[in-house]
Design a protein around this motif. Structure first.
Motif, PDB file in Angstrom:
ATOM      1  N   LEU A 186       0.745  -1.310   0.015  1.00 36.21           N
ATOM      2  CA  LEU A 186       0.325  -0.088   0.191  1.00 36.21           C
ATOM      3  C   LEU A 186       0.847   1.229  -0.175  1.00 36.21           C
ATOM      4  N   GLU A 187       2.011   0.932   0.805  1.00 27.77           N
ATOM      5  CA  GLU A 187       2.573   2.303   1.083  1.00 27.77           C
ATOM      6  C   GLU A 187       3.768   2.467  -0.828  1.00 27.77           C
ATOM      7  N   ARG A 188       3.761   1.854  -0.729  1.00 26.86           N
ATOM      8  CA  ARG A 188       4.592   1.573  -2.416  1.00 26.86           C
ATOM      9  C   ARG A 188       3.465   2.251  -3.264  1.00 26.86           C
ATOM     10  N   ARG A 189       2.614   2.201  -3.605  1.00 27.21           N
ATOM     11  CA  ARG A 189       1.816   2.969  -4.217  1.00 27.21           C
ATOM     12  C   ARG A 189       1.112   4.081  -3.797  1.00 27.21           C
ATOM     13  N   LYS A 190       1.216   4.252  -2.500  1.00 24.28           N
ATOM     14  CA  LYS A 190       1.164   5.579  -2.204  1.00 24.28           C
ATOM     15  C   LYS A 190       2.368   6.734  -2.309  1.00 24.28           C
ATOM     16  N   ILE A 191       3.567   5.668  -2.429  1.00 25.33           N
ATOM     17  CA  ILE A 191       5.183   6.873  -2.324  1.00 25.33           C
ATOM     18  C   ILE A 191       4.706   7.434  -4.394  1.00 25.33           C
ATOM     19  N   ALA A 192       4.486   6.228  -4.984  1.00 30.69           N
ATOM     20  CA  ALA A 192       4.332   6.279  -6.555  1.00 30.69           C
ATOM     21  C   ALA A 192       3.314   7.235  -6.846  1.00 30.69           C
ATOM     22  N   ALA A 193       2.369   7.468  -6.087  1.00 24.98           N
ATOM     23  CA  ALA A 193       1.399   8.415  -6.381  1.00 24.98           C
ATOM     24  C   ALA A 193       1.945   9.713  -6.339  1.00 24.98           C
ATOM     25  N   GLU A 194       2.061   9.645  -4.713  1.00 23.37           N
ATOM     26  CA  GLU A 194       3.099  11.020  -4.477  1.00 23.37           C
ATOM     27  C   GLU A 194       4.301  11.560  -5.028  1.00 23.37           C
ATOM     28  N   ILE A 195       4.927  10.848  -5.740  1.00 23.34           N
ATOM     29  CA  ILE A 195       6.549  11.452  -6.964  1.00 23.34           C
ATOM     30  C   ILE A 195       5.469  12.017  -8.089  1.00 23.34           C
ATOM     31  N   GLU A 196       4.494  11.096  -8.443  1.00 20.70           N
ATOM     32  CA  GLU A 196       4.204  12.007 -10.030  1.00 20.70           C
ATOM     33  C   GLU A 196       3.107  12.842  -9.415  1.00 20.70           C
ATOM     34  N   ALA A 197       2.726  13.178  -8.735  1.00 19.20           N
ATOM     35  CA  ALA A 197       1.854  14.565  -8.056  1.00 19.20           C
ATOM     36  C   ALA A 197       2.729  15.722  -8.036  1.00 19.20           C
ATOM     37  N   ALA A 198       4.714  15.624  -7.162  1.00 16.98           N
ATOM     38  CA  ALA A 198       5.219  15.917  -7.018  1.00 16.98           C
ATOM     39  C   ALA A 198       5.865  16.961  -8.525  1.00 16.98           C
ATOM     40  N   ARG A 199       6.178  15.528  -9.036  1.00 20.96           N
ATOM     41  CA  ARG A 199       6.181  16.143 -10.355  1.00 20.96           C
ATOM     42  C   ARG A 199       5.326  16.886 -11.183  1.00 20.96           C
ATOM     43  N   ARG A 200       4.107  16.865 -10.857  1.00 20.65           N
ATOM     44  CA  ARG A 200       3.205  17.776 -12.305  1.00 20.65           C
ATOM     45  C   ARG A 200       3.185  19.067 -11.324  1.00 20.65           C
ATOM     46  N   LEU A 219       9.347  31.450  -6.299  1.00 23.57           N
ATOM     47  CA  LEU A 219       9.649  30.932  -4.534  1.00 23.57           C
ATOM     48  C   LEU A 219       9.280  29.538  -4.816  1.00 23.57           C
ATOM     49  N   GLU A 220       7.661  29.767  -5.640  1.00 21.08           N
ATOM     50  CA  GLU A 220       6.753  28.102  -5.402  1.00 21.08           C
ATOM     51  C   GLU A 220       7.681  27.322  -6.476  1.00 21.08           C
ATOM     52  N   ALA A 221       8.247  27.425  -7.532  1.00 19.25           N
ATOM     53  CA  ALA A 221       8.696  27.009  -8.511  1.00 19.25           C
ATOM     54  C   ALA A 221      10.326  26.177  -7.930  1.00 19.25           C
ATOM     55  N   THR A 222      11.319  26.765  -6.969  1.00 19.50           N
ATOM     56  CA  THR A 222      11.962  26.695  -6.399  1.00 19.50           C
ATOM     57  C   THR A 222      11.704  25.373  -5.466  1.00 19.50           C
ATOM     58  N   ARG A 223      10.652  25.850  -4.442  1.00 19.28           N
ATOM     59  CA  ARG A 223       9.514  25.137  -4.389  1.00 19.28           C
ATOM     60  C   ARG A 223       9.519  23.727  -4.242  1.00 19.28           C
ATOM     61  N   GLY A 224       9.324  23.642  -5.434  1.00 23.18           N
ATOM     62  CA  GLY A 224       8.473  22.594  -6.167  1.00 23.18           C
ATOM     63  C   GLY A 224       9.886  21.632  -6.151  1.00 23.18           C
ATOM     64  N   VAL A 225      10.957  22.496  -6.367  1.00 19.15           N
ATOM     65  CA  VAL A 225      11.702  21.425  -6.512  1.00 19.15           C
ATOM     66  C   VAL A 225      12.230  20.539  -5.120  1.00 19.15           C
ATOM     67  N   ALA A 226      12.150  21.617  -4.369  1.00 20.19           N
ATOM     68  CA  ALA A 226      12.823  20.807  -2.979  1.00 20.19           C
ATOM     69  C   ALA A 226      11.244  19.650  -2.356  1.00 20.19           C
ATOM     70  N   ARG A 227      10.141  20.131  -2.609  1.00 19.06           N
ATOM     71  CA  ARG A 227       9.161  18.752  -2.897  1.00 19.06           C
ATOM     72  C   ARG A 227       9.357  17.990  -3.882  1.00 19.06           C
ATOM     73  N   MET A 228       9.662  17.870  -4.735  1.00 23.46           N
ATOM     74  CA  MET A 228      10.559  16.768  -5.836  1.00 23.46           C
ATOM     75  C   MET A 228      10.992  16.070  -4.945  1.00 23.46           C
ATOM     76  N   ASN A 229      12.015  16.767  -4.332  1.00 29.29           N
ATOM     77  CA  ASN A 229      13.427  15.697  -3.926  1.00 29.29           C
ATOM     78  C   ASN A 229      13.066  14.958  -2.914  1.00 29.29           C
ATOM     79  N   GLN A 230      11.766  15.484  -1.676  1.00 26.60           N
ATOM     80  CA  GLN A 230      11.547  14.989  -0.323  1.00 26.60           C
ATOM     81  C   GLN A 230      10.067  14.109  -0.882  1.00 26.60           C
ATOM     82  N   ALA A 231       9.900  13.933  -2.131  1.00 26.72           N
ATOM     83  CA  ALA A 231       8.852  12.767  -2.177  1.00 26.72           C
ATOM     84  C   ALA A 231       9.725  12.111  -2.835  1.00 26.72           C
TER      85      ALA A 231
END
Length: 397
Positions: free
Chosen positions: A307-321, A380-392
């Motif tokens: 379950l967590e694997r599916r959640k994390i994969a979805a979170e990574i895709e959401a962060a990318r978008r 700032l949000e664009a730079t923050r988006g990089v941080a969120r992508m790394n976090q995901a």
């Protein structure tokens, strides 16, 4: 106009206060404050003790029993018997190795869980940091707006005294200045709260340098720090199930005893040695609940991992978008700010020449301020988006 855009970019990208190290340093400071970090030495000692116990000569501590039997309460002829026994629990075949495997799996699970906990702390630090950066950006622009509003009000006052403008224009200019000061007060409170949140989390009073870049090679999903401890949890439950399935009886015991006895006072004591082996039976009443419980734990651990694997994969895709969207929004807001800044410059010149009323001038000022605020926030949000992508993806700063 280019200078205005350069100023906006500088306000968005540079930390607004004196930098103190890097964001990685801030994460380390925050992690050092966590209970899990501070308990590491004690946990290490715990697993060392468990490992030593699994390597011990006996699975349980030996027991000593001592007893006496005599005839003092009835005949009192001197009959006496002393008996001392020591019981030595024994490992079942292969049990010691299986127990050591459990301890090793638990230690691996703990170590990887620490990495997962640190990643979560890094996420909190990132959120707090970027919240502070966003409010600092608003504060810079709000202060500048107050300065510009005060300058405009002073200019209008001079023109009113010279008879070029009506008194109502001065009222409007002064009202715009008061409104800008009120907005500044609100932003100052927001900024203070954001700074305090970052300080409580990290102990730092100034914001570090926190811009990030995406890794060249994305982290494999199976190596994600939040998934690895779940993999280790599955391995731990498998080791426990193996132990429950193969250790089907309680530990046998070897008893060594010594007896010292006499029949009467005139008899000498006679000594004897005894050996006894105790082997518990394997029964369903003992084994079925243990095996069923271990099997249920393994199924739960495996299901949790899936379950967590599916959640994390979805979170990574959401962060990318979200990152892609943030970069697109940044381009649009930049174009809007360029137009608004050009319009404000032209209308300011027209107002200075007496060709434009104050209301239109104030409207242009507000439009430029809002567009500049949106543009710098979008950067700032664009730079923050990089941080969120790394976090995901599970990448630390």
């Amino acid at each position: 106009m280019k200078s205005l855009i350069a100023f906006a970019a500088l306000a968005a990208l540079a930390p607004p206060v004196c930098a103190d190290g890097t964001l990685r340093d801030a994460v380390e400071r925050a992690w050092a404050r966590q209970p899990a970090y501070q308990a590491q030495p004690a946990r290490t000692e715990e697993f060392t003790a468990k490992r030593d116990a699994a390597q011990a000569l006996f699975p349980e501590p030996p027991t000593l029993s001592v007893g006496n039997r005599n005839d003092r309460l009835n005949r009192n002829d001197g009959q006496s018997e002393w008996e001392a026994d020591i019981a030595l629990p024994l490992w079942l075949p292969g049990e010691q190795g299986r127990q050591a495997a459990i301890v090793s799996a638990e230690r691996d699970q703990y170590d990887t869980a620490l990495a997962a906990a640190k990643l979560k702390v890094a996420g909190e630090v990132r959120d707090s940091y970027w919240q502070a950066r966003l409010t600092e950006n608003e504060l810079v622009l709000a202060r500048r707006k107050v300065e510009e509003a005060a300058q405009l009000a002073a200019d209008v006052e001079r023109r009113v005294k010279a008879g070029d403008l009506a008194r109502v224009d001065l009222n409007q200019a002064q009202a715009a200045e008061r409104l800008a000061r009120a907005a500044l007060a609100e932003v100052e409170v927001k900024t203070f709260r954001a700074r305090q949140g970052f300080n409580v989390l990290t102990g730092l009073r100034t914001l570090p340098s926190g811009d990030e870049t995406l890794p060249v090679q994305p982290v494999a999903l199976d190596d994600h720090p939040l998934l690895v401890p779940l993999q280790r949890a599955v391995a731990t439950t498998q080791a426990r199930l193996k132990q429950a399935s193969q250790s089907l009886r309680n530990n046998p015991e070897l008893e060594l005893g010594m007896r010292r006895e006499r029949n009467t006072y005139d008899d000498a004591y006679a000594n004897s040695l005894g050996v006894r082996f105790r082997l518990p039976f394997a029964t369903d009443a003992r084994n079925r609940p243990r095996i069923a419980a271990a099997n249920a734990e393994m199924i739960e651990a495996q299901s949790t991992y899936d379950l967590e694997r599916r959640k994390i994969a979805a979170e990574i895709e959401a962060a990318r978008r979200e990152l892609e969207q943030a970069r697109a929004v940044m381009g649009l807001t930049e174009a809007r700010f360029t137009l608004a800044a050009d319009t404000q410059r032209l209308l300011a010149r027209a107002f200075a020449l007496g060709e434009l009323d104050l209301v239109s001038r104030l409207r242009a000022e507000n439009e430029r301020f809002e567009s500049e605020l949106n543009f710098t926030r979008a950067k700032l949000e664009a730079t923050r988006g990089v941080a969120r992508m790394n976090q995901a993806q599970g990448v630390l700063p």
